[in-house]
Design a protein around this motif. Sequence first.
Motif, PDB file in Angstrom:
ATOM      1  N   ASP A 131       0.828  -1.361  -0.117  1.00 54.63           N
ATOM      2  CA  ASP A 131       0.058   0.100   0.121  1.00 54.63           C
ATOM      3  C   ASP A 131       0.737   1.363   0.002  1.00 54.63           C
ATOM      4  O   ASP A 131       1.252   1.864   0.981  1.00 54.63           O
ATOM      5  N   LEU A 132       1.164   1.896  -1.102  1.00 53.77           N
ATOM      6  CA  LEU A 132       2.055   3.027  -1.313  1.00 53.77           C
ATOM      7  C   LEU A 132       1.318   4.275  -0.705  1.00 53.77           C
ATOM      8  O   LEU A 132       2.009   5.319  -0.147  1.00 53.77           O
ATOM      9  N   GLN A 133       0.107   4.398  -0.573  1.00 55.87           N
ATOM     10  CA  GLN A 133      -0.772   5.316   0.152  1.00 55.87           C
ATOM     11  C   GLN A 133      -0.233   5.450   1.691  1.00 55.87           C
ATOM     12  O   GLN A 133       0.274   6.687   2.167  1.00 55.87           O
ATOM     13  N   ARG A 153       2.101  23.317   0.551  1.00 61.45           N
ATOM     14  CA  ARG A 153       1.545  22.813   1.866  1.00 61.45           C
ATOM     15  C   ARG A 153       2.545  22.631   2.900  1.00 61.45           C
ATOM     16  O   ARG A 153       3.784  22.456   2.581  1.00 61.45           O
ATOM     17  N   LYS A 154       2.165  22.537   4.239  1.00 65.76           N
ATOM     18  CA  LYS A 154       3.200  22.556   5.125  1.00 65.76           C
ATOM     19  C   LYS A 154       2.927  21.217   5.939  1.00 65.76           C
ATOM     20  O   LYS A 154       3.790  20.992   7.034  1.00 65.76           O
ATOM     21  N   SER A 155       2.258  20.134   5.590  1.00 63.91           N
ATOM     22  CA  SER A 155       2.049  19.056   6.310  1.00 63.91           C
ATOM     23  C   SER A 155       1.655  18.031   5.044  1.00 63.91           C
ATOM     24  O   SER A 155       1.205  18.180   4.134  1.00 63.91           O
ATOM     25  N   ALA A 156       1.908  16.537   5.664  1.00 65.95           N
ATOM     26  CA  ALA A 156       1.419  15.340   4.644  1.00 65.95           C
ATOM     27  C   ALA A 156       0.179  15.551   4.667  1.00 65.95           C
ATOM     28  O   ALA A 156      -0.757  16.004   5.495  1.00 65.95           O
ATOM     29  N   ASP A 157      -0.494  14.814   3.337  1.00 67.92           N
ATOM     30  CA  ASP A 157      -1.868  14.771   3.160  1.00 67.92           C
ATOM     31  C   ASP A 157      -2.129  13.370   2.608  1.00 67.92           C
ATOM     32  O   ASP A 157      -1.766  13.119   1.272  1.00 67.92           O
ATOM     33  N   ARG A 158      -2.985  12.513   3.379  1.00 61.93           N
ATOM     34  CA  ARG A 158      -2.824  11.124   2.860  1.00 61.93           C
ATOM     35  C   ARG A 158      -3.735  10.946   1.819  1.00 61.93           C
ATOM     36  O   ARG A 158      -3.904   9.640   1.352  1.00 61.93           O
TER      37      ARG A 158
END
Length: 270
Positions: A131-133, A153-158
């Motif tokens: 699962d690459l996500q 963006r300032k943070s990760a977005d799944r």
Amino acid sequence: MARRSNNHLDTIEYIGPRPQKPAKRPNFLAGWVVLLVAAGAVYFFGKPFLPLLQAQQTAPTTERADRLIAELQPSAKPGERLAAAALQRTQSAVAYEDAYYKIPYPNGDIPSDKGRAEDLVIRSYRALGIDLQKRVHEDMVRNFSEYPQIFGRKSADRNIDHRLTANLQRFFRRSGAELLVSTADGDQPSQDLTDYQPGDVVAWRLAGGRSHIGIVVPGPGEHRSESWVVHNIGSGPVWENCLLNFKVIGHYRYTGEESVDVTALAPVQW
């Protein structure tokens, strides 16, 4: 007294076989000339159709894909199993879609009848249980500054991070899966197709600067030993002989095992 004429004795009749004319010798040269002229006419008028006939004989059909999938799926090599999964993607009708979606986590996906190049790669890896996500998101949460700062963006977005080629490139690279793509002068990608194995992931730079990504697979039929690709460049997943048609900017062989050595990484092309 007049003497009667015996007319039946005036004409001499020949009894025997009819005289034959001398037989003519066959002209073999004329026959060869006719054949050569006919062959030349066929070649001249048929030459424009030869590429079409050859293409039909080696076209990437569903039947050829099925045979190749059946051959690659049981392989002990992860790359060959990934190539089989990528070929299976070509049998699904998918409309090109690059919109942002909110999706579940982990193993989240956008609607199965939509997608783009990155979604093809993600879905192919999921067929192998990878699962690459989840993997990209977890690494970006821990190491966000190591990834290209896309969209400010300032943070990760799944929901989207794993669906961007630049992020996949950085993740594969950080996982120790990056392979060389340049020649000795460092300017041009390698033109040796033997460097690319089934299941390798390749990133390209398209005209206009847009990035693109796909998976290396064997070719159909008699092209089995050639390096073709499965990708979605706008018309759904396709199986094509176009590996070097675009500028190669990334070459990766990711099997799910991660071994990061950041200090050994050379500058990457985005």
